[in-house]
Design a protein around this motif. Structure first.
Motif, PDB file in Angstrom:
ATOM      1  N   LEU A  13       0.830  -1.203   0.000  1.00 32.93           N
ATOM      2  CA  LEU A  13       0.000   0.000   0.000  1.00 32.93           C
ATOM      3  C   LEU A  13       0.865   1.255   0.000  1.00 32.93           C
ATOM      4  N   LEU A  14       1.909   1.280   0.833  1.00 32.59           N
ATOM      5  CA  LEU A  14       2.769   2.457   0.898  1.00 32.59           C
ATOM      6  C   LEU A  14       3.563   2.651  -0.396  1.00 32.59           C
ATOM      7  N   LYS A  15       3.931   1.549  -1.045  1.00 32.27           N
ATOM      8  CA  LYS A  15       4.680   1.651  -2.288  1.00 32.27           C
ATOM      9  C   LYS A  15       3.815   2.147  -3.444  1.00 32.27           C
ATOM     10  N   SER A  16       2.522   1.899  -3.375  1.00 36.65           N
ATOM     11  CA  SER A  16       1.644   2.215  -4.501  1.00 36.65           C
ATOM     12  C   SER A  16       1.042   3.611  -4.436  1.00 36.65           C
ATOM     13  N   ARG A  17       1.156   4.271  -3.280  1.00 37.60           N
ATOM     14  CA  ARG A  17       0.519   5.586  -3.116  1.00 37.60           C
ATOM     15  C   ARG A  17       1.541   6.717  -3.244  1.00 37.60           C
ATOM     16  N   ARG A  18       1.145   7.757  -3.938  1.00 37.70           N
ATOM     17  CA  ARG A  18       2.018   8.928  -4.097  1.00 37.70           C
ATOM     18  C   ARG A  18       1.944   9.843  -2.877  1.00 37.70           C
ATOM     19  N   TYR A  19       0.843   9.765  -2.129  1.00 42.54           N
ATOM     20  CA  TYR A  19       0.640  10.641  -0.983  1.00 42.54           C
ATOM     21  C   TYR A  19       0.514   9.797   0.290  1.00 42.54           C
ATOM     22  N   PRO A  20       0.709  10.417   1.455  1.00 40.98           N
ATOM     23  CA  PRO A  20       0.625   9.669   2.722  1.00 40.98           C
ATOM     24  C   PRO A  20      -0.700   8.917   2.855  1.00 40.98           C
ATOM     25  N   VAL A  21      -0.628   7.726   3.455  1.00 41.43           N
ATOM     26  CA  VAL A  21      -1.797   6.864   3.634  1.00 41.43           C
ATOM     27  C   VAL A  21      -2.337   7.048   5.038  1.00 41.43           C
ATOM     28  N   ALA A  22      -3.611   7.345   5.144  1.00 44.11           N
ATOM     29  CA  ALA A  22      -4.223   7.569   6.448  1.00 44.11           C
ATOM     30  C   ALA A  22      -4.209   6.297   7.280  1.00 44.11           C
ATOM     31  N   PHE A  23      -4.146   6.477   8.611  1.00 41.99           N
ATOM     32  CA  PHE A  23      -4.122   5.315   9.513  1.00 41.99           C
ATOM     33  C   PHE A  23      -5.381   4.478   9.349  1.00 41.99           C
ATOM     34  N   GLU A  24      -6.525   5.135   9.152  1.00 46.08           N
ATOM     35  CA  GLU A  24      -7.779   4.405   8.982  1.00 46.08           C
ATOM     36  C   GLU A  24      -7.740   3.536   7.715  1.00 46.08           C
ATOM     37  N   THR A  25      -7.085   4.034   6.670  1.00 49.26           N
ATOM     38  CA  THR A  25      -6.956   3.249   5.434  1.00 49.26           C
ATOM     39  C   THR A  25      -6.116   2.010   5.675  1.00 49.26           C
ATOM     40  N   LEU A  26      -5.046   2.145   6.456  1.00 50.03           N
ATOM     41  CA  LEU A  26      -4.208   0.992   6.798  1.00 50.03           C
ATOM     42  C   LEU A  26      -5.007  -0.031   7.592  1.00 50.03           C
ATOM     43  N   MET A  27      -5.823   0.421   8.505  1.00 52.11           N
ATOM     44  CA  MET A  27      -6.657  -0.495   9.293  1.00 52.11           C
ATOM     45  C   MET A  27      -7.618  -1.260   8.393  1.00 52.11           C
ATOM     46  N   GLU A  28      -8.231  -0.565   7.457  1.00 49.69           N
ATOM     47  CA  GLU A  28      -9.160  -1.223   6.536  1.00 49.69           C
ATOM     48  C   GLU A  28      -8.439  -2.258   5.664  1.00 49.69           C
ATOM     49  N   LEU A  30      -5.703  -3.928   6.421  1.00 49.44           N
ATOM     50  CA  LEU A  30      -5.294  -5.072   7.239  1.00 49.44           C
ATOM     51  C   LEU A  30      -6.481  -5.819   7.838  1.00 49.44           C
ATOM     52  N   GLU A  31      -7.650  -5.140   7.895  1.00 50.50           N
ATOM     53  CA  GLU A  31      -8.844  -5.744   8.487  1.00 50.50           C
ATOM     54  C   GLU A  31      -8.571  -6.177   9.935  1.00 50.50           C
ATOM     55  N   CYS A  32      -7.943  -5.267  10.677  1.00 46.42           N
ATOM     56  CA  CYS A  32      -7.613  -5.585  12.064  1.00 46.42           C
ATOM     57  C   CYS A  32      -7.754  -4.335  12.929  1.00 46.42           C
ATOM     58  N   SER A  33      -7.457  -4.469  14.206  1.00 41.75           N
ATOM     59  CA  SER A  33      -7.682  -3.401  15.173  1.00 41.75           C
ATOM     60  C   SER A  33      -6.624  -2.311  15.081  1.00 41.75           C
ATOM     61  N   ARG A  34      -6.887  -1.197  15.799  1.00 41.89           N
ATOM     62  CA  ARG A  34      -5.946  -0.092  15.846  1.00 41.89           C
ATOM     63  C   ARG A  34      -4.625  -0.521  16.486  1.00 41.89           C
ATOM     64  N   ALA A  35      -4.718  -1.330  17.550  1.00 43.57           N
ATOM     65  CA  ALA A  35      -3.516  -1.762  18.253  1.00 43.57           C
ATOM     66  C   ALA A  35      -2.646  -2.653  17.358  1.00 43.57           C
ATOM     67  N   THR A  36      -3.303  -3.574  16.621  1.00 41.77           N
ATOM     68  CA  THR A  36      -2.544  -4.465  15.744  1.00 41.77           C
ATOM     69  C   THR A  36      -1.879  -3.684  14.619  1.00 41.77           C
ATOM     70  N   THR A  37      -2.579  -2.708  14.068  1.00 41.04           N
ATOM     71  CA  THR A  37      -2.008  -1.888  12.999  1.00 41.04           C
ATOM     72  C   THR A  37      -0.775  -1.144  13.501  1.00 41.04           C
ATOM     73  N   LYS A  38      -0.840  -0.607  14.725  1.00 38.59           N
ATOM     74  CA  LYS A  38       0.317   0.089  15.282  1.00 38.59           C
ATOM     75  C   LYS A  38       1.490  -0.862  15.495  1.00 38.59           C
ATOM     76  N   ARG A  39       1.203  -2.104  15.914  1.00 39.18           N
ATOM     77  CA  ARG A  39       2.275  -3.076  16.123  1.00 39.18           C
ATOM     78  C   ARG A  39       2.962  -3.431  14.800  1.00 39.18           C
ATOM     79  N   VAL A  40       2.160  -3.546  13.736  1.00 43.30           N
ATOM     80  CA  VAL A  40       2.735  -3.870  12.429  1.00 43.30           C
ATOM     81  C   VAL A  40       3.642  -2.742  11.956  1.00 43.30           C
ATOM     82  N   LEU A  41       3.199  -1.494  12.094  1.00 42.60           N
ATOM     83  CA  LEU A  41       4.017  -0.355  11.692  1.00 42.60           C
ATOM     84  C   LEU A  41       5.304  -0.276  12.507  1.00 42.60           C
ATOM     85  N   ALA A  42       5.196  -0.545  13.816  1.00 42.83           N
ATOM     86  CA  ALA A  42       6.383  -0.513  14.679  1.00 42.83           C
ATOM     87  C   ALA A  42       7.364  -1.625  14.295  1.00 42.83           C
ATOM     88  N   TYR A  43       6.841  -2.807  13.981  1.00 42.30           N
ATOM     89  CA  TYR A  43       7.691  -3.936  13.594  1.00 42.30           C
ATOM     90  C   TYR A  43       8.432  -3.626  12.298  1.00 42.30           C
TER      91      TYR A  43
END
Length: 317
Positions: A13-28, A30-43
């Motif tokens: 997703l980040l490679k395909s977008r020219r502009y910053p990707v909203a956190f809500e878009t990342l959650m959608e 991944l189809e997962c919770s806010r906490a899981t999305t943050k863990r993936v980004l941190a990892y």
């Protein structure tokens, strides 16, 4: 869903977008919770070294280095299954052709699929039937390497029509798989022209140090792809074939040539026009339809087909 898949989806997703990707878009995605999305980004940032930056305007996440790629061997589950399916299809399509080269990769794919809880045997549900296929011979790998590495070959080639053996120096251009058999389009330095060779008729293939002479794709397509069938040559005539209403329903859905023209006639017949240069293969295909097709032109082709039909009938007299 495994974190393996989460990381891949965020990266894609980040490679395909020219502009910053909203956190809500990342959650959608991944189809997962806010906490899981943050863990993936941190990892990704802390372990994989991904150059992820948080932007304020517009708010979201992006890569600061567009050239960044995930380390190692990364595919989604669907892509892994597709790769494995293609390998299994190739094994059916041409048994044993690339088993040695693809064997280690296939084992690695099996291991990754199993680690993701995915099945590996469903590709066997796809069945390929081959008709009149000839083995590609002992020199397919050498020829394929020459095509990809762009070097010349010295080959001993046996003409299927005459049985004569000739030695040639060629510059391979491309491999062609046509009607379940392999052919090589190449520049023949002996003939000083483009030629198409049946790979199974190559009796010896020796790599040469000299670089292959490159022929532009447009010229290859014009000389070797403009006419009907595998025979080379710029089209010199157009075959006009008229099919009965019963056969027309089948032929109208077929592609005989990229530049063909088809037309429905008022009486339900179908008229197909096909450009050709050498009529040998075209005549054989016309004969397959027996009484369901009539050659309307040119007269030379019509006469040739009629004579072949008369000769065939005489065998049954």
């Amino acid at each position: 869903m495994k974190s393996f898949e989460h990381v891949y989806r965020v990266h894609r997703l980040l490679k395909s977008r020219r502009y910053p990707v909203a956190f809500e878009t990342l959650m959608e995605e991944l189809e997962c919770s806010r906490a899981t999305t943050k863990r993936v980004l941190a990892y990704m940032r802390d372990v994989l070294g991904a150059p992820i930056e948080t932007s304020r305007e517009p708010r979201g996440y992006r890569y600061t280095d567009e050239a960044y790629e995930l380390p190692g061997f990364w595919f989604s589950g669907e892509e892994l299954q597709s790769l494995l399916t293609l390998q299994q299809l190739l094994a059916t399509f041409q048994p044993g052709l690339l088993d040695d080269a693809l064997g280690p990769l296939r084992k690695r794919l099996d291991q990754i699929l199993e680690s993701q809880g995915l099945t590996t045997g469903e590709a066997a549900r796809i069945r390929l039937l081959r008709a009149a296929a000839r083995p590609p011979g002992d020199h397919f790998a050498t020829i394929a390497a020459a095509v990809l590495q762009r070097h010349r070959l010295k080959i001993d080639y046996e003409s299927r029509a005459t049985g004569k053996l000739s030695t040639r120096e060629i510059s391979p251009q491309r491999l062609v798989h046509y009607r379940d058999n392999w052919y090589l389009d190449a520049w023949c330095h002996q003939s000083d022209d483009l030629r198409t060779f049946a790979v199974d008729c190559v009796r010896c293939a020796e790599p040469l140090e000299a670089s292959a002479q490159t022929v532009e794709t447009e010229k290859l397509n014009a000389r070797l792809g403009g006419s009907y069938g595998i025979f080379s040559g710029v089209p010199t005539a157009t075959a006009v074939l008229r099919f009965t209403p019963e056969r027309a329903r089948w032929v109208a859905a077929e592609q005989w040539h990229p530049l063909q023209h088809g037309e429905w006639l008022p009486d339900g017949q179908y008229e197909l026009s096909v450009p050709y240069h050498d009529d040998r293969e075209l005549i054989l295909d016309i004969l397959r339809y027996g009484p369901d097709v009539e050659v309307m032109g040119p007269e030379r082709l019509r006469s040739a087909v009629a004579e072949r039909l008369r000769a065939a009938a005489r065998r049954y007299a």
